[in-house]
Motif scaffolding. Structure first.
Motif, mmCIF file in Angstrom:
data_model
loop_
_atom_site.group_PDB
_atom_site.id
_atom_site.type_symbol
_atom_site.label_atom_id
_atom_site.label_comp_id
_atom_site.label_asym_id
_atom_site.label_seq_id
_atom_site.Cartn_x
_atom_site.Cartn_y
_atom_site.Cartn_z
ATOM 1 N N VAL A 166 -5.132 13.632 -2.874
ATOM 2 C CA VAL A 166 -4.565 12.223 -2.579
ATOM 3 C C VAL A 166 -5.112 11.256 -3.722
ATOM 4 O O VAL A 166 -6.192 11.100 -3.664
ATOM 5 C CB VAL A 166 -5.155 11.701 -1.168
ATOM 6 N N CYS A 167 -4.101 10.798 -4.376
ATOM 7 C CA CYS A 167 -4.514 9.920 -5.369
ATOM 8 C C CYS A 167 -3.847 8.579 -5.582
ATOM 9 O O CYS A 167 -2.973 8.264 -4.697
ATOM 10 C CB CYS A 167 -4.260 10.705 -6.761
ATOM 11 N N GLY A 168 -3.893 7.697 -6.258
ATOM 12 C CA GLY A 168 -3.619 6.549 -6.338
ATOM 13 C C GLY A 168 -4.461 5.345 -6.843
ATOM 14 O O GLY A 168 -5.624 5.600 -7.052
ATOM 15 N N PRO A 169 -4.069 4.244 -6.909
ATOM 16 C CA PRO A 169 -5.058 3.074 -7.495
ATOM 17 C C PRO A 169 -5.942 2.596 -6.481
ATOM 18 O O PRO A 169 -5.714 2.967 -5.276
ATOM 19 C CB PRO A 169 -4.181 1.817 -7.747
ATOM 20 N N THR A 170 -7.008 1.952 -6.661
ATOM 21 C CA THR A 170 -8.037 1.413 -5.936
ATOM 22 C C THR A 170 -7.079 0.323 -4.895
ATOM 23 O O THR A 170 -6.184 -0.121 -5.254
ATOM 24 C CB THR A 170 -8.932 0.724 -6.562
ATOM 25 N N GLY A 171 -7.852 0.376 -3.739
ATOM 26 C CA GLY A 171 -7.229 -0.362 -2.721
ATOM 27 C C GLY A 171 -5.988 -0.135 -1.960
ATOM 28 O O GLY A 171 -5.384 -0.888 -1.316
ATOM 29 N N VAL A 172 -5.333 1.132 -2.181
ATOM 30 C CA VAL A 172 -4.013 1.306 -1.806
ATOM 31 C C VAL A 172 -4.231 2.240 -0.325
ATOM 32 O O VAL A 172 -3.139 2.539 0.323
ATOM 33 C CB VAL A 172 -3.332 2.475 -2.741
ATOM 34 N N GLY A 173 -5.390 2.596 0.002
ATOM 35 C CA GLY A 173 -5.366 3.281 1.281
ATOM 36 C C GLY A 173 -5.552 4.762 1.355
ATOM 37 O O GLY A 173 -5.302 5.592 2.198
ATOM 38 N N LYS A 174 -6.302 5.481 0.228
ATOM 39 C CA LYS A 174 -6.258 6.646 0.198
ATOM 40 C C LYS A 174 -7.242 7.393 1.390
ATOM 41 O O LYS A 174 -6.690 8.660 1.614
ATOM 42 C CB LYS A 174 -6.750 7.377 -1.354
ATOM 43 N N THR A 175 -8.484 6.893 1.187
ATOM 44 C CA THR A 175 -9.551 7.413 2.015
ATOM 45 C C THR A 175 -8.951 7.620 3.497
ATOM 46 O O THR A 175 -9.147 8.365 4.367
ATOM 47 C CB THR A 175 -10.981 6.795 1.991
ATOM 48 N N ALA A 176 -8.442 6.425 3.867
ATOM 49 C CA ALA A 176 -7.840 6.326 5.228
ATOM 50 C C ALA A 176 -6.923 7.391 5.725
ATOM 51 O O ALA A 176 -7.036 7.950 6.659
ATOM 52 C CB ALA A 176 -7.271 4.634 5.566
ATOM 53 N N LEU A 177 -5.971 7.410 4.625
ATOM 54 C CA LEU A 177 -4.974 8.607 4.969
ATOM 55 C C LEU A 177 -5.520 10.019 4.834
ATOM 56 O O LEU A 177 -5.207 10.831 5.840
ATOM 57 C CB LEU A 177 -4.039 8.497 3.660
ATOM 58 N N ALA A 178 -6.515 10.148 3.963
ATOM 59 C CA ALA A 178 -7.105 11.486 3.925
ATOM 60 C C ALA A 178 -7.821 11.918 5.184
ATOM 61 O O ALA A 178 -7.685 13.035 5.629
ATOM 62 C CB ALA A 178 -8.192 11.675 2.823
ATOM 63 N N ILE A 179 -8.621 10.987 5.766
ATOM 64 C CA ILE A 179 -9.247 11.166 7.163
ATOM 65 C C ILE A 179 -8.252 11.605 8.222
ATOM 66 O O ILE A 179 -8.453 12.565 9.007
ATOM 67 C CB ILE A 179 -10.030 9.707 7.550
ATOM 68 N N ILE A 180 -7.086 10.692 8.260
ATOM 69 C CA ILE A 180 -6.247 11.311 9.094
ATOM 70 C C ILE A 180 -5.660 12.779 8.954
ATOM 71 O O ILE A 180 -5.809 13.387 9.899
ATOM 72 C CB ILE A 180 -4.875 10.314 9.051
ATOM 73 N N LEU A 181 -5.406 12.965 7.839
ATOM 74 C CA LEU A 181 -4.794 14.351 7.526
ATOM 75 C C LEU A 181 -5.925 15.610 7.640
ATOM 76 O O LEU A 181 -5.828 16.744 8.019
ATOM 77 C CB LEU A 181 -4.387 14.353 5.949
ATOM 78 N N ALA A 182 -7.252 14.985 7.306
ATOM 79 C CA ALA A 182 -8.349 16.126 7.520
ATOM 80 C C ALA A 182 -8.526 16.449 8.879
ATOM 81 O O ALA A 182 -8.761 17.767 9.135
ATOM 82 C CB ALA A 182 -9.825 15.424 7.114
ATOM 83 N N ARG A 183 -8.278 15.296 9.919
ATOM 84 C CA ARG A 183 -8.517 15.547 11.383
ATOM 85 C C ARG A 183 -7.328 16.244 11.815
ATOM 86 O O ARG A 183 -7.409 17.328 12.472
ATOM 87 C CB ARG A 183 -8.520 14.209 12.058
ATOM 88 N N LYS A 184 -5.935 16.249 11.339
ATOM 89 C CA LYS A 184 -5.058 16.963 11.800
ATOM 90 C C LYS A 184 -4.856 18.118 11.356
ATOM 91 O O LYS A 184 -4.483 19.234 12.100
ATOM 92 C CB LYS A 184 -3.711 16.280 11.184
ATOM 93 N N ILE A 185 -5.330 18.755 10.175
ATOM 94 C CA ILE A 185 -5.076 19.984 9.531
ATOM 95 C C ILE A 185 -6.478 20.538 9.302
ATOM 96 O O ILE A 185 -6.664 21.958 8.997
ATOM 97 C CB ILE A 185 -4.359 19.838 8.063
ATOM 98 N N GLY A 186 -7.888 20.275 9.704
ATOM 99 C CA GLY A 186 -8.951 20.899 9.675
ATOM 100 C C GLY A 186 -9.411 20.834 8.211
ATOM 101 O O GLY A 186 -9.572 21.916 7.583
#
Length: 340
Positions: free
Chosen positions: A7-27
Motif C-alpha cells: 500500500v503506497c502513496g504520498p504522506t497524508g493520504v490514509g495508507k495505514t488506516a486502509l492497511a489496518i482494515i485490510l489486515a483485519r479482513k485478510i489476516g
C-alpha cells in the motif's frame, strides 16, 4: 512465490488506516516502509500515529540480528502489529540495504505464520527493495568509515563524495547534498563499486515475491488539507516536547533524526530568541508550523513524482480516496489476488 501486499502513496493520504482494515479482513500484519519511522523516540513528527501504550515487542534474538545497533520487532495499533518502526537510535545512519534485509526477514517470518505481509509507506525505494532485486541496496555499511565521516562537517563529506563519485554528486538534489546520512551512504556505495566492479554485472528488477501494488491518491487540494490538519494535530500532541527531548539526549540537528521534516524546522524556536525575530513565542510557533506544512506538501509532491517517474508506477493500481466506494473496490481486488 510468497504474496506481499503493498500500500503506497504520498504522506497524508490514509495508507495505514486502509492497511489496518485490510489486515483485519485478510489476516495480515503491517511492515512499515517509511525512512523516518525507523527511528526510536520520533513518534509525533514522523506520524506513526501509535498509542503511547503501544510498547515495542523486541524479537531481535529470534531473528539473530548481528548488528547490535539494530533491532527488529513491532508495535501494535488496533491489535494489528506494525513492524520495523523504532528499530534504530536517532543518530544511526540507517540505509536501504539494512531495511531490505530486515523487511525480507519479516516477510519470511509472516509467511511461515500464515500471515499476509502488508508493506505500507511512501518511501518508494524501501518498497521496491523489499520485493525486488535492486543493485547496490544490500551493500553492507562500512562502520569504521561511518564513524570517521559522521565526525566531519557536511561540507567536507560533500567534497569527499564529489571527488570519489562526481556523477553521483551531480545527480543529487539540494536536499540530498545536505543530508549527511545520504552523503555517507553514497560514499559507501562508491567505494564498494570500485572494489567489486565485476559483481555489478547482474540483472536488476528481478521479482523475489508476488506483490500486489495498491496506490492511494487524492486531489491535491484535499491532500493538502489532510496534511495541514495532521501537522496541526502533531503540534497539539507535543512535537515541540519531542524535539526538545531529542536535543537533551544529545542528538544534533545534522543527525538522521533532527534533519528530517517535522524536526529541523523547530531549530528556529529552540536555538534562537523570539526577541531576535520581534515576535512572541506563539507567533513563532505559528510561523514554524506553516513552514512545516509547506515542507510536507513539497515532500508529498516529490513522492508522487518519484512513483510516476519510475517503472514501478506501471505496476501500481491507483485508487482515488475521494471517489465513492474506493475501499470496496480495493477489497475486491485484494481478495481476488490473495485467493487466486
Amino acid at each position: 512465490m510468497n504474496k506481499v501486499l503493498i500500500v503506497c502513496g504520498p504522506t497524508g493520504v490514509g495508507k495505514t488506516a486502509l492497511a489496518i482494515i485490510l489486515a483485519r479482513k485478510i489476516g495480515g500484519e503491517i511492515i512499515s516502509a517509511d525512512s523516518r519511522q525507523v527511528y526510536k523516540g520520533m513518534d509525533i513528527g514522523t506520524g506513526k500515529d501509535l498509542p503511547v501504550s503501544a510498547k515495542f515487542n523486541d524479537l531481535s534474538s529470534k531473528f539473530q540480528i548481528k548488528n547490535d545497533k539494530l533491532r527488529i520487532g513491532y508495535r501494535e495499533k488496533d491489535n494489528i502489529p506494525i513492524w520495523l518502526v523504532d528499530i534504530v537510535e536517532p543518530d544511526y545512519l540507517f540505509n536501504v540495504g539494512e531495511y531490505t534485509i530486515l523487511a525480507r526477514l519479516v516477510i519470511k517470518y509472516l509467511g511461515e505464520k500464515g500471515k499476509l505481509p502488508i508493506l505500507v509507506g511512501g518511501t518508494q525505494l524501501y518498497l521496491k527493495s523489499a520485493v525486488e532485486q535492486l543493485a547496490f541496496v544490500t551493500i553492507p555499511p562500512i562502520m569504521t568509515l561511518r564513524e570517521q565521516l559522521t565526525k566531519l562537517p557536511v561540507t567536507e563529506i560533500q567534497q569527499k563524495l564529489e571527488v570519489l563519485d562526481p556523477q553521483k554528486w551531480k545527480s543529487m538534489n539540494h536536499s540530498d547534498r545536505y543530508n549527511p546520512r545520504r552523503l555517507v551512504r553514497a560514499i559507501e556505495i562508491a567505494m564498494w563499486k570500485k572494489r567489486h566492479a565485476p559483481l555489478l554485472l547482474r540483472k536488476d528488477h528481478i521479482l523475489a515475491y508476488d506483490p500486489l501494488w495498491i496506490g492511494l491518491k487524492t486531489p491535491t487540494e484535499r491532500l493538502y488539507k489532510n496534511i495541514s490538519r495532521r501537522v496541526d494535530e502533531r503540534v497539539r500532541e507535543g512535537i515541540i516536547d519531542e524535539v526538545t527531548s531529542l536535543r537533551k539526549r544529545g542528538y544534533s540537528w545534522e543527525s538522521g533524526a533532527l534533519s528530517a521534516i517535522g524536526y529541523r524546522e523547530w531549530k528556529l524556536l529552540l536555538e534562537t530568541s523570539t526577541i531576535q525575530y520581534e515576535m512572541t513565542r506563539k507567533q513563532l510557533i505559528t510561523l514554524i508550523t506553516e513552514q512545516w506544512k509547506i515542507h510536507e506538501k513539497k515532500y508529498a509532491r516529490k513522492q508522487m513524482d518519484v512513483f510516476y517517474a519510475n517503472k514501478t508506477e506501471k505496476k501500481i493500481q491507483w485508487f482515488d480516496t475521494s471517489a465513492p466506494n474506493w475501499k470496496r473496490q480495493i477489497w475486491v481486488k485484494v481478495n481476488k489476488w490473495y485467493n487466486n
